[in-house]
Write an enzyme that holds these catalytic residues in place. Sequence first.
Site, PDB file in Angstrom:
ATOM      1  N   TYR A 127       0.843  -1.212   0.000  1.00 24.21           N
ATOM      2  CA  TYR A 127       0.000   0.000   0.000  1.00 24.21           C
ATOM      3  C   TYR A 127       0.875   1.258   0.000  1.00 24.21           C
ATOM      4  O   TYR A 127       0.643   2.197  -0.774  1.00 24.21           O
ATOM      5  CB  TYR A 127      -0.898  -0.045   1.236  1.00 24.21           C
ATOM      6  CG  TYR A 127      -1.884   1.090   1.359  1.00 24.21           C
ATOM      7  CD1 TYR A 127      -3.045   1.116   0.583  1.00 24.21           C
ATOM      8  CD2 TYR A 127      -1.679   2.132   2.265  1.00 24.21           C
ATOM      9  CE1 TYR A 127      -3.963   2.159   0.714  1.00 24.21           C
ATOM     10  CE2 TYR A 127      -2.586   3.173   2.395  1.00 24.21           C
ATOM     11  CZ  TYR A 127      -3.729   3.175   1.624  1.00 24.21           C
ATOM     12  OH  TYR A 127      -4.633   4.212   1.751  1.00 24.21           O
ATOM     13  N   LYS A 183       1.056   4.203  -2.830  1.00 22.61           N
ATOM     14  CA  LYS A 183       0.701   5.593  -2.511  1.00 22.61           C
ATOM     15  C   LYS A 183       1.897   6.540  -2.718  1.00 22.61           C
ATOM     16  O   LYS A 183       1.716   7.709  -3.061  1.00 22.61           O
ATOM     17  CB  LYS A 183       0.158   5.681  -1.080  1.00 22.61           C
ATOM     18  CG  LYS A 183      -1.175   4.941  -0.892  1.00 22.61           C
ATOM     19  CD  LYS A 183      -2.264   5.542  -1.749  1.00 22.61           C
ATOM     20  CE  LYS A 183      -3.610   4.881  -1.563  1.00 22.61           C
ATOM     21  NZ  LYS A 183      -4.658   5.498  -2.409  1.00 22.61           N
TER      22      LYS A 183
HETATM   23  P1  NAP Z   1     -13.501   2.397   0.628  1.00 19.96           P
HETATM   24  O1  NAP Z   1     -14.528   2.882   1.598  1.00 19.96           O
HETATM   25  O2  NAP Z   1     -13.025   0.995   0.721  1.00 19.96           O
HETATM   26  O3  NAP Z   1     -14.060   2.672  -0.856  1.00 19.96           O
HETATM   27  C1  NAP Z   1     -13.293   2.303  -1.970  1.00 19.96           C
HETATM   28  C2  NAP Z   1     -14.035   2.705  -3.224  1.00 19.96           C
HETATM   29  O4  NAP Z   1     -13.216   2.314  -4.336  1.00 19.96           O
HETATM   30  C3  NAP Z   1     -15.360   1.987  -3.404  1.00 19.96           C
HETATM   31  O5  NAP Z   1     -16.269   2.860  -4.028  1.00 19.96           O
HETATM   32  C4  NAP Z   1     -14.999   0.821  -4.323  1.00 19.96           C
HETATM   33  O6  NAP Z   1     -16.103   0.347  -5.108  1.00 19.96           O
HETATM   34  C5  NAP Z   1     -13.977   1.479  -5.203  1.00 19.96           C
HETATM   35  N1  NAP Z   1     -13.080   0.552  -5.888  1.00 19.96           N
HETATM   36  C6  NAP Z   1     -12.302  -0.412  -5.344  1.00 19.96           C
HETATM   37  N2  NAP Z   1     -11.615  -1.047  -6.303  1.00 19.96           N
HETATM   38  C7  NAP Z   1     -11.949  -0.475  -7.486  1.00 19.96           C
HETATM   39  C8  NAP Z   1     -11.602  -0.669  -8.843  1.00 19.96           C
HETATM   40  N3  NAP Z   1     -10.718  -1.609  -9.211  1.00 19.96           N
HETATM   41  N4  NAP Z   1     -12.175   0.116  -9.784  1.00 19.96           N
HETATM   42  C9  NAP Z   1     -13.060   1.079  -9.457  1.00 19.96           C
HETATM   43  N5  NAP Z   1     -13.428   1.314  -8.190  1.00 19.96           N
HETATM   44  C10 NAP Z   1     -12.892   0.545  -7.219  1.00 19.96           C
HETATM   45  O7  NAP Z   1     -12.174   3.301   0.696  1.00 19.96           O
HETATM   46  P2  NAP Z   1     -11.916   4.734   1.384  1.00 19.96           P
HETATM   47  O8  NAP Z   1     -11.513   4.502   2.789  1.00 19.96           O
HETATM   48  O9  NAP Z   1     -13.044   5.644   1.086  1.00 19.96           O
HETATM   49  O10 NAP Z   1     -10.603   5.201   0.584  1.00 19.96           O
HETATM   50  C11 NAP Z   1     -10.663   5.982  -0.597  1.00 19.96           C
HETATM   51  C12 NAP Z   1      -9.252   6.376  -0.992  1.00 19.96           C
HETATM   52  O11 NAP Z   1      -8.645   7.108   0.068  1.00 19.96           O
HETATM   53  C13 NAP Z   1      -8.337   5.178  -1.248  1.00 19.96           C
HETATM   54  O12 NAP Z   1      -7.457   5.456  -2.313  1.00 19.96           O
HETATM   55  C14 NAP Z   1      -7.567   5.057   0.065  1.00 19.96           C
HETATM   56  O13 NAP Z   1      -6.333   4.423  -0.121  1.00 19.96           O
HETATM   57  C15 NAP Z   1      -7.421   6.512   0.433  1.00 19.96           C
HETATM   58  N6  NAP Z   1      -7.174   6.738   1.859  1.00 19.96           N
HETATM   59  C16 NAP Z   1      -8.095   6.374   2.798  1.00 19.96           C
HETATM   60  C17 NAP Z   1      -7.849   6.629   4.153  1.00 19.96           C
HETATM   61  C18 NAP Z   1      -8.837   6.258   5.221  1.00 19.96           C
HETATM   62  O14 NAP Z   1      -8.539   6.451   6.409  1.00 19.96           O
HETATM   63  N7  NAP Z   1     -10.029   5.754   4.884  1.00 19.96           N
HETATM   64  C19 NAP Z   1      -6.639   7.225   4.532  1.00 19.96           C
HETATM   65  C20 NAP Z   1      -5.721   7.569   3.543  1.00 19.96           C
HETATM   66  C21 NAP Z   1      -6.014   7.338   2.204  1.00 19.96           C
HETATM   67  P3  NAP Z   1     -17.081  -0.834  -4.545  1.00 19.96           P
HETATM   68  O15 NAP Z   1     -17.914  -0.210  -3.446  1.00 19.96           O
HETATM   69  O16 NAP Z   1     -17.891  -1.215  -5.707  1.00 19.96           O
HETATM   70  O17 NAP Z   1     -16.169  -1.908  -4.024  1.00 19.96           O
END
Ligand code: NAP
Length: 247
Positions: free
Chosen positions: A155, A159
């Site tokens: 990861y 990133k």
């Molecule tokens: P999440 O709740 O798991 O949502 C992920 C989203 O990405 C979902 O809409 C999922 O669709 C979609 N997705 C996954 N694989 C895909 C693919 N191959 N093609 C198209 N769409 C895809 O994640 P999140 O926590 O909101 O994170 C969003 C972003 O922020 C990510 O890049 C993550 O690394 C980054 N981030 C998150 C955090 C945190 O604390 N949450 C911190 C730092 C960075 P489905 O619903 O259909 O599976």
Amino acid sequence: MLLNEKTVVITGASRGIGKGIAEIFARQGANIAFTYSSSEAQAADLEAALSAHGTKIKAYKSDASNFEACEKLAEAVNADFGQVDVLINNAGITKDNLLMRMSEEDFDEVIRVNLKSVFNMTKAFQRGFLKQRSGSIINISSIVGVKGNAGQANYAASKAGIIGFTKSIALELGSRNIRSNAIAPGFIETEMTDKLDAAVVQQWRDGIPLKRGGSVEDVANACLFFASDLSSYVTGQVLLVDGGMLT
Ligand code: NAP
């Protein structure tokens, strides 16, 4: 209405941070094309809910890690919306493990979904940006890509790769008025973190200078800055949205 008459593409907006971005952007007058991987019902619900704001909203099932799928998506979005002004590469996954236990498949999949997807989508949508001589690309990285994290080598590599890609595109496309920036969220509280042990979560909050986890709105508001003309002289940057965690 900071995004009046702007069209925004967001990958992975069926839930989490992507959904939060779509909600704030719709309230700011944006037309939104968003993608999801498998959450059909959630995507349809979001499409219906956001359409109430009166702008054009459309959900597309599209795998961001697949090059051809991104090319087809760009064709469909351009046909449906006419022009795209902002691309937000948000879709991402984790497959955490210590290196000793991390399989080759889990390394490859995280790089493909988190990093290759950014290449696929940027390449597919850059043609329109070049033609219209404007565009804002926003890539969602993570503080883990800046600092590293034990148990997340795949990861963190994906990133960190996003940050190198973001800066390179800012240098390549700046002369065409196309901007490219990254956002590095810290500990963001979502449905996923709701399921964690409350004491552990409190410990995380206590270690953050602002003494709380971030919200999806905190990340979405940073995206709003990069998407709008408020940031028209800002490119090649990584904005940490982490409550001061890495300071
Ligand atoms: P999440 O709740 O798991 O949502 C992920 C989203 O990405 C979902 O809409 C999922 O669709 C979609 N997705 C996954 N694989 C895909 C693919 N191959 N093609 C198209 N769409 C895809 O994640 P999140 O926590 O909101 O994170 C969003 C972003 O922020 C990510 O890049 C993550 O690394 C980054 N981030 C998150 C955090 C945190 O604390 N949450 C911190 C730092 C960075 P489905 O619903 O259909 O599976």
